[in-house]
Scaffold this active site. Structure first.
Site, mmCIF file in Angstrom:
data_model
loop_
_atom_site.group_PDB
_atom_site.id
_atom_site.type_symbol
_atom_site.label_atom_id
_atom_site.label_comp_id
_atom_site.label_asym_id
_atom_site.label_seq_id
_atom_site.Cartn_x
_atom_site.Cartn_y
_atom_site.Cartn_z
ATOM 1 C CG LEU A 83 8.676 105.606 98.287
ATOM 2 C CD1 LEU A 83 7.856 104.378 98.723
ATOM 3 C CD2 LEU A 83 8.344 106.786 99.198
ATOM 4 C CB THR B 273 6.829 100.375 95.297
ATOM 5 O OG1 THR B 273 7.331 101.148 96.395
ATOM 6 C CG2 THR B 273 7.597 99.083 95.148
ATOM 7 C CB CYS B 274 5.595 105.045 96.015
ATOM 8 S SG CYS B 274 4.580 106.368 96.638
ATOM 9 C CE LYS B 275 6.997 103.312 88.903
ATOM 10 N NZ LYS B 275 8.304 102.889 89.411
ATOM 11 C CE LYS C 79 7.637 109.026 95.410
ATOM 12 N NZ LYS C 79 6.653 109.749 94.599
#
Ligand code: GRE
Length: 345
Positions: free
Chosen positions: A248, A251-253, A244
């Protein structure tokens, strides 16, 4: 336990018996029995269900099914044929015993969405089951993954209809087969390749933001999570502490555990181990686990004998055996849907 619900339960078209025999010869030690069981819809299957306390079954077309058909028109037509066939068989079955998942050709998101909608409205299907990536391209070597933005319309249809999608394995093909599995063919199927394929696809959906864009989407994977629960800590560690920070987060919370709590379900299909179930209870929780068999690749006797005997508190046994599925599929009454647990499970 009476009134269990099972939802990874395969059937095949009788006209494709030769194909069923070929597939069975790779996996079964009794091909005749397997082919008889997979083509039967409501005779043998319901006898087994009565004998082993399964009240309701959701049937789906066997792997690799339409995902193996790389000609788009042929795949579209086969999906429709399968859906009409199983809708008619389910209508003939006794009330409240059988349901079905739609079979979908996954060449084109809009066509897949339209067929799902038709099956839900016309036939009362309870969702869809798709066998991992769709083969496509002139030689079947291209693989369609549903974690790309082009599939957003399809996922929006699933959430609008409030039906889940079961992401089921299929066999490796084309260049994936050649490079990875050809020289290791005993690992194709349940020992390794099936979980490889589905876990890649599922984690692709997580990291490419499908669940962020569709927070109500519900996806089911079998075999107690296709190895992902075992790696939950490590995936979480690398997503949160490294990836993250490297991008990342765009797109990936949420965390992997949050997606498992809000979007992902796992079933016991083909994985009848108390040790693994206990691990999944600790890591994933009883609210996201669903009983299933994987018939006829596995037997009712093995699945139900195991599950009925698992030492588990009454609340969790009922959740996994039937209550979670009742809620997920918004089911009404079916055979033994409210029969209490006996002291023997
Ligand atoms: C399946 O569920 O589709 C399956 C196979 C082959 C072996 C085992 C299995 O297709 O569960």
């Amino acid at each position: 336990m009476h009134g269990k619900i099972a939802l990874e339960e395969a059937f095949a078209l009788p006209r494709l018996d030769a194909q069923s025999r070929r597939w069975a010869s790779l996996f079964s030690t009794d091909v005749d029995k397997h082919v008889a069981e997979i083509t039967d819809i409501n005779a043998t299957r319901l006898r087994y269900a009565d004998a082993h306390g399964v009240g309701f079954q959701i049937l789906s077309y066997t792997a690799p099914g339409v995902q193996d058909i790389y000609d788009r028109e042929e795949a579209d037509a086969l999906a429709r044929e399968i859906n009409e066939y199983i809708a008619a068989r389910v209508r003939e079955a006794p009330e409240g015993r059988l349901g079905a998942f739609a079979t979908l050709s996954m060449h084109d998101p809009a066509t897949a969405a339209a067929e799902l909608r038709r099956c839900v409205f016309e036939h009362g299907f309870l969702g869809a089951l798709v066998n991992d990536t769709q083969r496509s391209g002139p030689a079947g070597d291209d693989l369609v993954f549903y974690d790309r933005p082009e599939w957003d319309g399809f996922w929006a249809t699933c959430t609008e209809l409030r039906v889940p999608l079961y992401l089921h394995p299929r066999n490796p093909t084309g260049v994936v087969f050649d490079k990875l599995w050809k020289d290791r063919s005993w690992l194709i199927g349940p020992p390794l390749s099936f979980a490889h394929g589905v876990s890649l696809h599922l984690l692709g959906m997580v990291t490419n933001g499908v669940f962020d864009r569709h927070p109500d989407l519900q996806v089911i994977v079998g075999h107690l999570g296709e190895h992902v629960p075992f790696d939950m800590w490590r995936i979480n560690h690398w997503f949160e502490d490294r990836k993250k920070l490297l991008g990342l987060a765009e797109t990936c919370k949420k965390t992997i555990r949050e997606y498992f709590a809000q979007n992902i379900w796992i079933t016991t299909s083909g994985h009848f181990s108390t040790t693994t179930l206990n691990f999944c209870l600790a890591e994933v929780g009883a609210d996201r686990i669903l009983f299933s068999i994987d018939y006829p690749f596995e037997s009712f006797e093995d699945a139900c004998g195991w599950f009925d005997g698992v030492p588990l508190n009454v609340t969790d046994k009922l959740k996994i055996g039937r209550e979670n599925a009742k809620k997920l599929f918004r089911l009404g009454e079916y055979k033994d849907s409210d029969t209490p647990l006996t002291k023997d499970g």
